[in-house]
Design an enzyme around this catalytic site. Structure first.
Site, PDB file in Angstrom:
ATOM      1  N   ARG A  56       0.830  -1.209   0.000  1.00 25.16           N
ATOM      2  CA  ARG A  56       0.000   0.000   0.000  1.00 25.16           C
ATOM      3  C   ARG A  56       0.864   1.259   0.000  1.00 25.16           C
ATOM      4  NH1 ARG A  56      -2.039   1.981   4.544  1.00 25.16           N
ATOM      5  NH2 ARG A  56      -2.188  -0.025   5.597  1.00 25.16           N
ATOM      6  N   TYR A 114     -14.925  17.887 -15.233  1.00 22.91           N
ATOM      7  CA  TYR A 114     -15.336  16.492 -15.378  1.00 22.91           C
ATOM      8  C   TYR A 114     -16.439  16.230 -14.338  1.00 22.91           C
ATOM      9  CZ  TYR A 114     -14.978  11.397 -15.132  1.00 22.91           C
ATOM     10  OH  TYR A 114     -15.249  10.052 -15.129  1.00 22.91           O
ATOM     11  N   ASP A 188      -6.011  19.320 -14.042  1.00 25.03           N
ATOM     12  CA  ASP A 188      -6.298  17.984 -14.568  1.00 25.03           C
ATOM     13  C   ASP A 188      -5.846  17.979 -16.028  1.00 25.03           C
ATOM     14  OD1 ASP A 188      -7.505  15.763 -15.760  1.00 25.03           O
ATOM     15  OD2 ASP A 188      -9.264  15.846 -14.444  1.00 25.03           O
TER      16      ASP A 188
HETATM   17  C1  LIG Z   1     -12.103  10.164 -16.601  1.00 23.39           C
HETATM   18  C2  LIG Z   1     -11.681  11.449 -16.048  1.00 23.39           C
HETATM   19  C3  LIG Z   1     -11.451  11.616 -14.679  1.00 23.39           C
HETATM   20  C4  LIG Z   1     -11.685  10.507 -13.676  1.00 23.39           C
HETATM   21  O1  LIG Z   1     -10.784   9.466 -13.872  1.00 23.39           O
HETATM   22  P1  LIG Z   1     -11.065   7.938 -13.452  1.00 23.39           P
HETATM   23  O2  LIG Z   1      -9.795   7.255 -13.830  1.00 23.39           O
HETATM   24  O3  LIG Z   1     -12.278   7.476 -14.200  1.00 23.39           O
HETATM   25  O4  LIG Z   1     -11.314   7.950 -11.994  1.00 23.39           O
HETATM   26  C5  LIG Z   1     -11.030  12.847 -14.230  1.00 23.39           C
HETATM   27  N1  LIG Z   1     -10.827  13.875 -15.082  1.00 23.39           N
HETATM   28  C6  LIG Z   1     -11.044  13.748 -16.407  1.00 23.39           C
HETATM   29  C7  LIG Z   1     -10.826  14.923 -17.297  1.00 23.39           C
HETATM   30  C8  LIG Z   1     -11.475  12.546 -16.942  1.00 23.39           C
HETATM   31  O5  LIG Z   1     -11.697  12.431 -18.261  1.00 23.39           O
END
Ligand SMILES: *Cc1c(COP(=O)(O)O)cnc(C)c1O
Length: 402
Positions: A56, A114, A188
């Site tokens: 972990r 998102y 992101d």
């Molecule tokens: C899919 C996505 C997420 C979430 O990711 P997961 O791997 O599904 O948890 C976050 N931000 C963006 C822009 C995404 O496309």
């Protein structure tokens, strides 16, 4: 001759089979790691020596892949960033926020994040007393005024380009506002990958990825990454929170992510070329009212995208003139593209936000963010363009008939 019994031999792991170095990254399917001596254990536990302890906390497969993502995010830069891999993109976002924010703190962000992130912020983090303030992050003076006026805004969080209209925000300017006022900035970077956009180079503190999407690229693993420019903060706060929440990635998904990343640049070049060509094709069709792709000069954020992205990515959306029924008719005709609620895979994926991802969002709110009834989102794959265009020709013919 074996010194231990047949049964014990069955029970024990084989001797480490390594003779020469494996050419490919091995999958370490182990929950813990042996110490050679008590003293070594003490050194590792006290942080005096490097080493693995318990799955972990880290694992050679996972750490190797995280390290590679950190290198990609800082490639060509004079930054010693570090990264961790989490169980998903959502886990990465949750770990970062809960490690840096506490009750009473606020996140300043945009309304078109998102969907999962919006829910995480406004439901789960809200329960912990962490509030979210949404504003138009393109209005930089307004953003700075909000930050200046409210000491409890501790984090600027954004996505660019954002779903589903590919609206962009200025990473360098937003990161500079955060820095000037001593706040964190995190972005992101899932849609771009570090190949197309390097937020840390533009001053951001953290880049986050759902590696599930383009970094893996083949739709066969779920994982997320946090890359941070401050290695001590990553080690003492962010990685620690991941360990305690148990939000770590597993070796198999990390390994699949690594396998996918080997072809990242080849795939991204093709995603970008196909997306631009499909956008240009769609723009000329009478059934289509509007195409959203940052690589088109008609996109409102084209100049900004050109400045901060190396190329314009594989995501686009378009609006059918005849609205909801036309979108449904078009999508039902498409046989080459798959209807799937993900993105960034090698094959082309389509989504109708008004009837799926945004079905439960009030219509006025959805329209505010450009998600009209006739909007179709496309994650453009790396197939041959002629097959893609042929499929969309069929779909648009059905939309016209509506
Ligand atoms: C899919 C996505 C997420 C979430 O990711 P997961 O791997 O599904 O948890 C976050 N931000 C963006 C822009 C995404 O496309």
């Amino acid at each position: 001759m074996s010194a231990i019994s047949f049964n014990s031999l069955c029970v024990h792991d084989p001797e480490d089979p390594r003779s020469t170095r494996p050419h490919q990254l091995p999958i370490y399917a182990t929950s813990s790691f042996d110490f050679e001596s008590i003293d070594q254990g003490i050194d590792i536990f006290s942080g005096k020596a490097q080493g693995h302890v318990y799955g972990r906390y880290g694992n050679p497969t996972i750490d190797a892949v995280a390290g590679k993502i950190a290198q990609l995010e800082t490639h060509g830069l004079d930054i010693e960033a570090s990264a961790i891999l989490c169980s998903s993109g959502m886990a990465a976002i949750a770990v970062l926020m809960t490690s840096l924010l506490r009750s009473g703190d606020k996140i300043l962000t945009q309304g078109n994040l998102y969907g999962g992130t919006t829910e995480l912020f406004t439901k789960t983090l809200a329960q912990l007393g962490i509030q979210t303030v949404m504003t138009d992050l393109q209005k930089l003076e307004q953003v700075e005024a909000l930050v200046r006026a409210d000491e409890s805004i501790r984090m600027l969080y954004f996505e660019t380009p954002a779903n589903p209209t590919l609206a962009c925000v200025d990473i360098e300017a937003l990161a500079a506002i955060a820095r000037r006022h001593g706040r964190h900035s995190a972005i992101d970077n899932t849609f771009c990958t570090p190949y197309l956009q390097q937020p840390l180079a533009l001053g951001a503190d953290f880049a986050i990825h759902s590696t599930t999407k383009y970094l893996n690229g083949h739709g066969n693993s779920i994982a997320g990454a946090i890359v941070g420019r401050d290695a001590a903060l990553m080690r003492d706060k962010v990685a620690k929170t991941m360990k305690l929440l148990g939000a770590n990635c597993n070796a198999w998904d990390a390994w699949l992510t690594n396998l996918g990343m080997k072809t990242l640049t080849l795939r991204m070049d093709r995603h970008c070329a196909n997306a631009l060509a499909l956008a240009q094709f769609l723009q000329q069709q009478p059934a289509v009212a509007k195409v959203n792709y940052p690589g088109l000069e008609s996109h409102p954020d084209h100049a900004l995208a050109r400045r901060q992205m190396r190329n314009f990515g594989g995501m686009l959306s378009f609006e059918l003139t005849a609205g909801y029924d036309a979108a449904i008719a078009c999508m039902n005709q498409l046989t080459f593209c798959s209807l799937a609620p993900t993105l960034g895979d090698v094959d082309t994926l389509i989504l109708h936000p008004a009837s799926s991802s945004h079905l439960n969002i009030p219509k006025e709110l959805r329209l505010q963010n450009g998600i009209t009834d006739g909007l179709v989102r496309v994650s453009v794959g790396i197939e041959d363009l002629s097959d893609l265009i042929a499929d969309f020709q069929k779909g648009l013919a059905a939309a016209i008939a509506k």
